[in-house]
Design a protein around this motif. Structure first.
Motif, PDB file in Angstrom:
ATOM      1  N   LYS A   7      43.907  35.915  35.545  1.00 55.85           N
ATOM      2  CA  LYS A   7      44.749  37.088  35.717  1.00 55.85           C
ATOM      3  C   LYS A   7      43.908  38.174  36.361  1.00 55.85           C
ATOM      4  O   LYS A   7      42.731  38.314  36.059  1.00 55.85           O
ATOM      5  CB  LYS A   7      45.250  37.608  34.366  1.00 55.85           C
ATOM      6  N   THR A   8      44.532  38.933  37.237  1.00 54.91           N
ATOM      7  CA  THR A   8      43.828  40.061  37.829  1.00 54.91           C
ATOM      8  C   THR A   8      44.552  41.339  37.439  1.00 54.91           C
ATOM      9  O   THR A   8      45.780  41.357  37.318  1.00 54.91           O
ATOM     10  CB  THR A   8      43.765  39.948  39.364  1.00 54.91           C
ATOM     11  N   TYR A   9      43.784  42.371  37.201  1.00 55.91           N
ATOM     12  CA  TYR A   9      44.326  43.659  36.785  1.00 55.91           C
ATOM     13  C   TYR A   9      43.892  44.722  37.782  1.00 55.91           C
ATOM     14  O   TYR A   9      42.752  44.722  38.237  1.00 55.91           O
ATOM     15  CB  TYR A   9      43.819  44.026  35.383  1.00 55.91           C
ATOM     16  N   THR A  10      44.787  45.623  38.071  1.00 51.91           N
ATOM     17  CA  THR A  10      44.463  46.696  39.012  1.00 51.91           C
ATOM     18  C   THR A  10      43.487  47.669  38.349  1.00 51.91           C
ATOM     19  O   THR A  10      43.466  47.798  37.117  1.00 51.91           O
ATOM     20  CB  THR A  10      45.727  47.473  39.428  1.00 51.91           C
ATOM     21  N   PRO A  11      42.709  48.373  39.145  1.00 51.57           N
ATOM     22  CA  PRO A  11      41.798  49.376  38.565  1.00 51.57           C
ATOM     23  C   PRO A  11      42.548  50.437  37.758  1.00 51.57           C
ATOM     24  O   PRO A  11      42.061  50.903  36.735  1.00 51.57           O
ATOM     25  CB  PRO A  11      41.118  49.993  39.790  1.00 51.57           C
ATOM     26  N   GLU A  12      43.741  50.796  38.207  1.00 51.57           N
ATOM     27  CA  GLU A  12      44.542  51.784  37.480  1.00 51.57           C
ATOM     28  C   GLU A  12      44.926  51.257  36.090  1.00 51.57           C
ATOM     29  O   GLU A  12      44.838  51.977  35.098  1.00 51.57           O
ATOM     30  CB  GLU A  12      45.802  52.120  38.271  1.00 51.57           C
ATOM     31  N   TYR A  13      45.331  49.992  36.018  1.00 50.91           N
ATOM     32  CA  TYR A  13      45.691  49.389  34.732  1.00 50.91           C
ATOM     33  C   TYR A  13      44.476  49.357  33.805  1.00 50.91           C
ATOM     34  O   TYR A  13      44.583  49.672  32.614  1.00 50.91           O
ATOM     35  CB  TYR A  13      46.230  47.975  34.938  1.00 50.91           C
ATOM     36  N   ARG A  14      43.330  49.009  34.346  1.00 52.12           N
ATOM     37  CA  ARG A  14      42.107  48.955  33.541  1.00 52.12           C
ATOM     38  C   ARG A  14      41.771  50.329  32.969  1.00 52.12           C
ATOM     39  O   ARG A  14      41.421  50.452  31.798  1.00 52.12           O
ATOM     40  CB  ARG A  14      40.938  48.459  34.389  1.00 52.12           C
ATOM     41  N   ARG A  15      41.871  51.366  33.819  1.00 52.45           N
ATOM     42  CA  ARG A  15      41.585  52.724  33.344  1.00 52.45           C
ATOM     43  C   ARG A  15      42.569  53.158  32.268  1.00 52.45           C
ATOM     44  O   ARG A  15      42.183  53.739  31.260  1.00 52.45           O
ATOM     45  CB  ARG A  15      41.611  53.720  34.515  1.00 52.45           C
ATOM     46  N   GLU A  16      43.851  52.875  32.470  1.00 48.71           N
ATOM     47  CA  GLU A  16      44.859  53.260  31.484  1.00 48.71           C
ATOM     48  C   GLU A  16      44.644  52.532  30.158  1.00 48.71           C
ATOM     49  O   GLU A  16      44.782  53.127  29.091  1.00 48.71           O
ATOM     50  CB  GLU A  16      46.261  52.983  32.021  1.00 48.71           C
ATOM     51  N   TRP A  45      36.000  47.329  29.921  1.00 49.15           N
ATOM     52  CA  TRP A  45      36.751  48.378  30.609  1.00 49.15           C
ATOM     53  C   TRP A  45      36.494  49.741  29.974  1.00 49.15           C
ATOM     54  O   TRP A  45      36.341  50.741  30.663  1.00 49.15           O
ATOM     55  CB  TRP A  45      38.242  48.086  30.599  1.00 49.15           C
TER      56      TRP A  45
END
Length: 103
Positions: A7-16, A45
């Motif tokens: 699975k890949t997560y966007t940088p925005e999702y990781r920050r949130e 994260w």
């Protein structure tokens, strides 16, 4: 048998996701299970987000974290009291009758 893709997560999702842990003070394990990611992954994260936002800030100690939680609870109680008092004041202001009948 096929290969399992990551699975890949966007940088925005990781920050949130990291902010959920940092801002609420909840344990990484709890937040990780809520959002469906691994604890170690979310922990990385959180570490990265803390380093990104303020590299010079030391993490809170147990006493500081306990006081922060106490102050947050106290702040929430005061907000609720303030909201109640505002509603009560509006209620009583609407019920006041003019004394001499001129309005």
């Amino acid at each position: 048998m096929g290969t399992k893709s990551r699975k890949t997560y966007t940088p925005e999702y990781r920050r949130e996701a990291a902010r959920l842990v940092i801002d609420t003070g909840r344990p990484v394990a709890v937040v990780a299970s809520e959002i469906g990611v691994g604890e170690q992954l979310l922990g990385r994260w959180v570490h990265a987000e803390r380093a990104r936002t303020d590299p010079g800030e030391a993490p809170l100690g147990l006493d500081e974290r306990a006081e922060l939680e106490r102050l947050r609870r106290e702040n929430q109680a005061m907000r609720m009291d303030n909201e109640f008092l505002g509603k009560a004041a509006a209620f009583f202001a609407s019920k006041q009758n003019p004394r001499n009948g001129s309005r």
